[in-house]
Design an enzyme around this catalytic site. Structure first.
Site, PDB file in Angstrom:
ATOM      1  N   CYS A  47      20.488  -6.558  -0.048  1.00 51.18           N
ATOM      2  CA  CYS A  47      19.228  -7.283   0.109  1.00 51.18           C
ATOM      3  C   CYS A  47      18.493  -6.773   1.341  1.00 51.18           C
ATOM      4  O   CYS A  47      19.053  -6.776   2.446  1.00 51.18           O
ATOM      5  CB  CYS A  47      19.475  -8.782   0.246  1.00 51.18           C
ATOM      6  SG  CYS A  47      17.971  -9.720   0.639  1.00 51.18           S
ATOM      7  N   THR A  62       2.099   3.911 -12.452  1.00 51.65           N
ATOM      8  CA  THR A  62       0.842   3.157 -12.524  1.00 51.65           C
ATOM      9  C   THR A  62       0.016   3.594 -13.723  1.00 51.65           C
ATOM     10  O   THR A  62      -0.511   2.758 -14.469  1.00 51.65           O
ATOM     11  CB  THR A  62       0.033   3.328 -11.231  1.00 51.65           C
ATOM     12  OG1 THR A  62       0.836   2.918 -10.109  1.00 51.65           O
ATOM     13  CG2 THR A  62      -1.227   2.490 -11.265  1.00 51.65           C
ATOM     14  N   ARG A  76      10.751  -3.225  -3.136  1.00 49.76           N
ATOM     15  CA  ARG A  76      10.625  -3.583  -4.556  1.00 49.76           C
ATOM     16  C   ARG A  76      11.549  -2.695  -5.369  1.00 49.76           C
ATOM     17  O   ARG A  76      11.760  -1.526  -5.033  1.00 49.76           O
ATOM     18  CB  ARG A  76       9.172  -3.401  -5.037  1.00 49.76           C
ATOM     19  CG  ARG A  76       8.886  -3.948  -6.435  1.00 49.76           C
ATOM     20  CD  ARG A  76       8.939  -5.452  -6.452  1.00 49.76           C
ATOM     21  NE  ARG A  76       8.463  -6.025  -7.698  1.00 49.76           N
ATOM     22  CZ  ARG A  76       9.245  -6.356  -8.735  1.00 49.76           C
ATOM     23  NH1 ARG A  76      10.550  -6.161  -8.682  1.00 49.76           N
ATOM     24  NH2 ARG A  76       8.730  -6.908  -9.816  1.00 49.76           N
ATOM     25  N   CYS A 110      12.000  -8.578  -4.424  1.00 48.94           N
ATOM     26  CA  CYS A 110      12.322  -7.212  -4.843  1.00 48.94           C
ATOM     27  C   CYS A 110      13.199  -7.203  -6.087  1.00 48.94           C
ATOM     28  O   CYS A 110      13.244  -6.207  -6.796  1.00 48.94           O
ATOM     29  CB  CYS A 110      12.986  -6.446  -3.698  1.00 48.94           C
ATOM     30  SG  CYS A 110      14.713  -6.864  -3.385  1.00 48.94           S
ATOM     31  N   CYS A 162      18.920  -8.399  -5.923  1.00 46.42           N
ATOM     32  CA  CYS A 162      20.077  -9.277  -6.087  1.00 46.42           C
ATOM     33  C   CYS A 162      20.336  -9.592  -7.549  1.00 46.42           C
ATOM     34  O   CYS A 162      21.477  -9.662  -8.004  1.00 46.42           O
ATOM     35  CB  CYS A 162      19.880 -10.554  -5.282  1.00 46.42           C
ATOM     36  SG  CYS A 162      18.384 -11.481  -5.705  1.00 46.42           S
ATOM     37  N   SER A 220       0.823  -1.211   0.000  1.00 42.06           N
ATOM     38  CA  SER A 220       0.000   0.000   0.000  1.00 42.06           C
ATOM     39  C   SER A 220       0.857   1.262   0.000  1.00 42.06           C
ATOM     40  O   SER A 220       2.007   1.262   0.425  1.00 42.06           O
ATOM     41  CB  SER A 220      -0.911   0.010   1.228  1.00 42.06           C
ATOM     42  OG  SER A 220      -1.791  -1.080   1.200  1.00 42.06           O
ATOM     43  N   CYS A 276      12.773 -14.177   0.985  1.00 42.00           N
ATOM     44  CA  CYS A 276      12.773 -13.315  -0.205  1.00 42.00           C
ATOM     45  C   CYS A 276      11.494 -12.492  -0.340  1.00 42.00           C
ATOM     46  O   CYS A 276      10.382 -13.025  -0.304  1.00 42.00           O
ATOM     47  CB  CYS A 276      12.971 -14.166  -1.452  1.00 42.00           C
ATOM     48  SG  CYS A 276      13.071 -13.212  -2.978  1.00 42.00           S
TER      49      CYS A 276
END
Length: 554
Positions: A476, A325, A289, A503, A506, A49, A500
């Protein structure tokens, strides 16, 4: 299972494509099937969100969204922009122009879009990971193969797949199938386009005291805690129900291998201008992300034999707006219109490329093309060039700046830098990684093949650790990678794949590109859902609502 159109990813782009395609089918009285596969356990589960939403594309796609109870109800009430030093916040004119936009939960929006898509006849299958591209004998894409379900690490495998006559890839940033398609068909060379460059966004959703909450307030910052050579900034959005989304975006072309984006975010929350807002509040969710930041220069040719790439898989984020978006949705709509033309009018998917270049998406990204590469020269030159672009040239510069080397190549060896000592978390505003990870609701089936794979298992100990001081343990944001001593007290890389967050940092930042991110078993990963219900004046989360329902049944 065979469909006329197969869409991989139930995000804004994929759902917009499905909705638009079915709208055209209804308008022309044509019966064509559409399937959307989504690796999350439910639509919206992998989207955290907190989003400033520009409704332009939604106005075109579903013009009556206000009457249809879309979860968009908090208009932007103020738009602030600060330059942060360690102890001060300097207010600057905001370049974001958010008037007419809304502060929303994107997770809730895509859930609502999923319902609208299903009402039109789109079939949506959450919990299915698209793990491979299927080709015919002419190297044309004919669909995707989904990951095996319920297979142990050493168990037998079976073939299961969804096959489509046209396949639209809407996997989001650094989509695993999209990257394979781009390389296989050399789509960057066909345009031609520069390499993509990325940033890592780390975000928390808080519930704050009502006296401090101001729905619709939007804040963006530059500067501290990042150094002047590292591009990035923070955001803070006041949503509804006393919720705020706060986060830090760090460009992944940073040089110092000791930099830890997660710890930089923890520092941010202690800034004197931000700390008072959070004090007394509660963290509800945490997530991370990567974002496409290459913009106009990095968009590949988006069409391949048998389908197209849409949304953030192609990289339509508008960096100076920090919004993608609306552009992702529009790209999905244009691809759907081209796909319908293939079936109904005998056209080909080339019309997607033509209409994309003639759309407001292309115009918007072209005007914004020089903002991100301007910061390759540092924070102050970047701000100066950006101001020139924004206030004087207005996107009409007679030149296009180029991005520098790819993000993984930007990482410098450890001997050129000093380790960074980060303060210990206080457990009130700042937290350790396990605490934050718990708030992401991340879960993977433990008894499955690891989805994070090393192309050469020797590189971590022979290269990454001695030359770069093991940067994977820092970039990470979920402590997936740890160097732990073996029985001989030699440090070895341990991969905690169950942590994990998907995102993809890595896959992008590893100095030798030795880590390959592949999809885990469907349904694995984070479980984001900040949906609230009022009960007797209080606020309950989804998990607590289960108890409420049981009590009501009693």
């Amino acid at each position: 299972m065979e469909y006329d159109v197969l869409i991989v990813g139930a995000g804004p782009a994929g759902l917009s494509a499905g909705i638009r395609f079915k709208q055209l089918c209804r308008e022309n009285n044509v019966d064509l099937s559409v399937c959307v596969v989504e690796k999350g356990p439910e639509v919206g589960a992998h989207i955290l969100s907190g989003n400033v939403f520009e409704p332009r594309a939604l106005d075109e796609l579903l013009p009556h969204w206000k009457q249809e109870e879309a979860p968009i109800s908090v208009p932007v009430s103020s738009d602030k922009f600060w330059y942060l030093t360690k102890d001060h916040a300097v207010s600057l004119p905001s370049p974001f122009h958010n008037r007419g936009n809304y502060v929303i939960s994107l997770s809730q929006l895509v859930r609502w879009m999923g319902m609208k898509a299903e009402e039109l006849g789109v079939e949506i299958y959450p919990g299915f990971s698209a793990s491979e591209v299927l080709y015919d004998t002419n190297n044309k894409v004919i669909g995707i193969g989904t990951n095996d379900m319920g297979i142990a690490k050493d168990g037998l495998k079976k073939d299961t797949f969804q096959r489509g006559r046209l396949t639209l890839l809407a996997e989001g940033c650094r989509g695993s199938l999209s990257e394979k398609i781009i390389k296989n068909y050399k789509l960057r060379e066909l345009r031609p386009a520069q390499h993509q460059t990325y940033a890592l966004g780390i975000k928390e959703v808080w519930e704050v005291d009502e006296s401090k909450h101001k729905p619709g307030v939007v804040l963006h910052t530059l500067g501290w805690p990042l150094d002047h050579k590292t591009y990035g900034g923070s955001f803070l959005y006041h949503m509804k129900d006393r919720q705020i989304a706060i986060g830090l975006v760090v460009a992944l072309n940073y040089h110092n291998p000791f930099l830890n984006p997660y710890e930089e975010f923890q520092k941010l929350k202690h800034h004197p201008a931000i700390k008072p807002l959070l004090e007394g509040g509660t963290v509800l969710q945490y997530g991370a992300r990567t974002l496409n930041e290459g913009g106009f220069q990095s968009i590949p040719y988006p069409i391949f034999p048998g389908g197209a790439i849409i949304g953030c898989s192609a990289g339509f984020l508008n960096v100076p707006k920090i919004k993608g978006t609306h552009t992702a949705m529009k790209s999905g709509m244009l691809a759907a219109e081209a796909a319908f033309g293939v079936f109904n009018e005998g056209l080909n998917m080339e019309t997607y490329w033509d209409t994309l270049q003639n759309s407001w998406v292309w115009e918007e990204l072209h005007k914004a093309r020089n903002y991100r590469p301007a910061f390759e020269y540092g924070l102050v030159p970047g701000m100066a060039i950006s101001a020139l672009e924004h206030y004087i040239l207005k996107g009409r510069a007679p030149f296009t700046l180029k991005h520098s080397k790819p993000d993984h190549e930007a990482t410098e060896v450890a001997r050129l830098h000093s380790p960074i000592q980060y303060p210990k978390p206080d457990g009130v505003l700042s937290f350790d990684v396990p605490t934050s990870l718990h708030r992401s609701n991340t879960n993977h089936e433990h008894d499955q093949p690891a989805h994070l794979r090393l192309r050469d298992p020797k590189i971590p100990e022979l290269v990454n650790l001695p030359e770069y001081a093991g940067p994977e343990a820092r970039y990470c944001p979920a402590r997936v990678y740890e160097y732990v001593p073996d029985e001989k007290s030699q440090l070895k890389l341990q991969i905690n794949a169950q942590n994990c967050l998907h995102c993809k940092a890595c896959d992008i930042k590893d100095p030798k590109q030795n880590i390959e991110w592949t999809v885990p078993e469907g349904g694995g990963g984070p479980g984001y859902s900040v949906i609230w219900y009022s009960v007797g004046g209080g606020i309950l989360t989804d998990s607590k609502c289960v108890a409420v329902v049981l009590i009501m049944i009693e």
